[in-house]
Enzyme design. Sequence first.
Site, PDB file in Angstrom:
ATOM      1  N   ASN A  18       0.820  -1.220   0.000  1.00  0.00           N
ATOM      2  CA  ASN A  18       0.000   0.000   0.000  1.00  0.00           C
ATOM      3  C   ASN A  18       0.854   1.270   0.000  1.00  0.00           C
ATOM      4  OD1 ASN A  18      -2.080  -1.777   0.048  1.00  0.00           O
ATOM      5  ND2 ASN A  18      -2.760  -1.329   2.141  1.00  0.00           N
ATOM      6  N   GLU A  38      -8.822  17.050 -35.730  1.00  0.00           N
ATOM      7  CA  GLU A  38     -10.065  16.375 -35.315  1.00  0.00           C
ATOM      8  C   GLU A  38      -9.771  15.339 -34.231  1.00  0.00           C
ATOM      9  OE1 GLU A  38     -12.900  16.244 -39.135  1.00  0.00           O
ATOM     10  OE2 GLU A  38     -10.897  15.503 -39.469  1.00  0.00           O
ATOM     11  N   LYS A  67     -10.359  15.812 -51.555  1.00  0.00           N
ATOM     12  CA  LYS A  67     -10.380  16.091 -50.111  1.00  0.00           C
ATOM     13  C   LYS A  67      -9.001  16.113 -49.457  1.00  0.00           C
ATOM     14  CE  LYS A  67     -13.371  16.650 -47.655  1.00  0.00           C
ATOM     15  NZ  LYS A  67     -14.370  15.772 -47.037  1.00  0.00           N
ATOM     16  N   ASN A 109      -8.317  16.421 -45.407  1.00  0.00           N
ATOM     17  CA  ASN A 109      -9.034  16.556 -44.141  1.00  0.00           C
ATOM     18  C   ASN A 109      -8.089  16.848 -42.972  1.00  0.00           C
ATOM     19  OD1 ASN A 109     -11.472  15.936 -45.446  1.00  0.00           O
ATOM     20  ND2 ASN A 109     -11.043  13.740 -45.263  1.00  0.00           N
ATOM     21  N   SER A 116      -9.492  11.444 -48.674  1.00  0.00           N
ATOM     22  CA  SER A 116     -10.708  10.643 -48.682  1.00  0.00           C
ATOM     23  C   SER A 116     -10.505   9.476 -49.627  1.00  0.00           C
ATOM     24  CB  SER A 116     -11.879  11.503 -49.146  1.00  0.00           C
ATOM     25  OG  SER A 116     -12.929  10.683 -49.614  1.00  0.00           O
ATOM     26  N   LYS A 152      -4.825   3.000 -12.037  1.00  0.00           N
ATOM     27  CA  LYS A 152      -3.659   3.183 -12.887  1.00  0.00           C
ATOM     28  C   LYS A 152      -3.952   3.264 -14.392  1.00  0.00           C
ATOM     29  CE  LYS A 152      -1.656   0.433  -9.929  1.00  0.00           C
ATOM     30  NZ  LYS A 152      -2.425   0.997  -8.775  1.00  0.00           N
ATOM     31  N   TYR A 179      -7.113   1.745   2.138  1.00  0.00           N
ATOM     32  CA  TYR A 179      -6.936   1.083   0.847  1.00  0.00           C
ATOM     33  C   TYR A 179      -8.057   0.084   0.594  1.00  0.00           C
ATOM     34  CZ  TYR A 179      -5.086  -1.629  -3.011  1.00  0.00           C
ATOM     35  OH  TYR A 179      -4.949  -2.241  -4.219  1.00  0.00           O
ATOM     36  N   HIS A 204     -18.913  34.591 -30.900  1.00  0.00           N
ATOM     37  CA  HIS A 204     -20.080  33.882 -31.471  1.00  0.00           C
ATOM     38  C   HIS A 204     -19.779  33.376 -32.887  1.00  0.00           C
ATOM     39  CE1 HIS A 204     -22.509  35.799 -28.231  1.00  0.00           C
ATOM     40  NE2 HIS A 204     -21.681  36.811 -28.464  1.00  0.00           N
TER      41      HIS A 204
HETATM   42  N1  ARG Z   1      -1.559  -3.920  -7.238  1.00  0.00           N
HETATM   43  C1  ARG Z   1      -2.081  -3.234  -6.107  1.00  0.00           C
HETATM   44  C2  ARG Z   1      -2.684  -1.879  -6.527  1.00  0.00           C
HETATM   45  O1  ARG Z   1      -2.298  -1.389  -7.525  1.00  0.00           O
HETATM   46  C3  ARG Z   1      -1.002  -2.957  -5.112  1.00  0.00           C
HETATM   47  C4  ARG Z   1      -1.517  -2.742  -3.749  1.00  0.00           C
HETATM   48  C5  ARG Z   1      -2.040  -4.018  -3.227  1.00  0.00           C
HETATM   49  N2  ARG Z   1      -2.424  -3.911  -1.873  1.00  0.00           N
HETATM   50  C6  ARG Z   1      -3.260  -4.810  -1.305  1.00  0.00           C
HETATM   51  N3  ARG Z   1      -3.569  -4.584  -0.100  1.00  0.00           N
HETATM   52  N4  ARG Z   1      -3.742  -5.824  -1.986  1.00  0.00           N
HETATM   53  O2  ARG Z   1      -3.536  -1.333  -5.890  1.00  0.00           O
END
Ligand code: ARG
Length: 466
Positions: free
Chosen positions: A113, A299, A292, A294, A286, A334, A326, A159
Amino acid sequence: MAKQSQATWGGRFSSGPAELMLQFSESVSFDRRLAPFDVAGSKAHSAMLAHVGIITAKERDAIHAGLDAVLAEIEAGRFTWSTQLEDVHMNIEQALTRRVPAAAKLHTARSRNDQVATDMRLFFKHACAVLSEKIRGAQQAVLAVAGRDGDVLIPGYTHLQRAQPVFLSHHLFAYLEMLERDRERFSVVADHANWCPLGSGAIAGTTLPIDREFTAKQLGFVDTKGRPRVTQNSMDTVADRDLFIEFAAACALFGVHMSRIAEDLIIWSSVEFKFIDLPDTFCTGSSLMPQKKNPDSCELLRGKSARLQGNLHTLLTLAKGLPLTYNRDLQEDKPPVFDSFDQTALCADVLAGTIAGMTVFRTRCAEAVADPALLATDLADYLVARGVPFREAHHAVGAVVKLAEKNNMKLDQLPSDEVRKLHPGFGPDWVEVFDLKRGMALRRGTGMPGPAQVKKQFKRWAKALS
Ligand code: ARG
């Protein structure tokens, strides 16, 4: 299916996780990119353990050498990642333990953690520096266009209707301001990241006599005077995901900016405007219509901004309502962060490339800005200078505009006596207001688009971005 648990936490289990659970819960497929930060964190942590006498100097050196070797293997692409081992942290620790027996002591006074919190803080510091540099690259491309074609005048729009004349540079410097705020935001995020979580443990620190400040210093979690910065509450440290949200928010707001810039370029490059041409290298054709060309890069920049906003939203929703501290939900923090980083980096480069290669059609810009209606406000200012209250002046010029529309004439071509009949404030020189050069020169206050200001701003940016 279930087998004896191999995991580091397997001691109290009589059965390992189901195959499906392994697939479901692994994060190594996306968190392996944290390896360099994870190794740095483990080196600092083991250095600290040796410093306080929990491990010997010899054990520390063996762990360091082993970590270097593992990282080298990872960087060479020779490391075998295992989903059985869940995440980057356990993959590296197990590989290390196979080489170095002392590695069994590495996880002393540490939890995944506070480990993952540390890895991510190191990641954010790195990511903010990278993005700041890339955005600066886009700013440099904008400044180069201002250097080349900044003397061109174009209509400014509100506008999406022609409003008042501005130098193209003035419009471009607005982009520089937006992008500069983005860079500032990333430096604030980097500063917020600059606190060391290690020592918080799983939730409640440790009973062992560790030295958190030592670890923080090793990892560069220090203030401007070199004093260590360690997080101040072990529970908050492992529960907190503010940085993830702040980082994604900075990316999303950059996304809003790049999307607005892209939209301007799309409009300007349309046949209806033709103020600019976008580089072939960032456009596509295109498959059906041979004529074309583009503006796909623009975009896509506009489209990617939606994705950056989505990532921010994912993170906000992920964190809301979670009990301290946690929870495994947080592993889902992530992918959106990495995606925001990767896409923002890519977008900043594409924005730079697109702008660097654009051509300004000077004649078309000159034609558009020659519209005397753009200076109608200047005519009202002319009356104000002659003592007419602005509301009355505005009304009088409105009547002039109406007359021009009725006669299908340009403002500056109206017969002088007809105009002068509309308000006694109009002198024989009223038409001189439509001299564009005069109008621009009068806009001399700070932040205005007059030539002296624009020159000053160019110098300021050239210095800032050199
Ligand atoms: N892979 C876990 C995460 O990204 C790491 C932390 C895991 N901690 C736990 N108490 N299982 O959150």
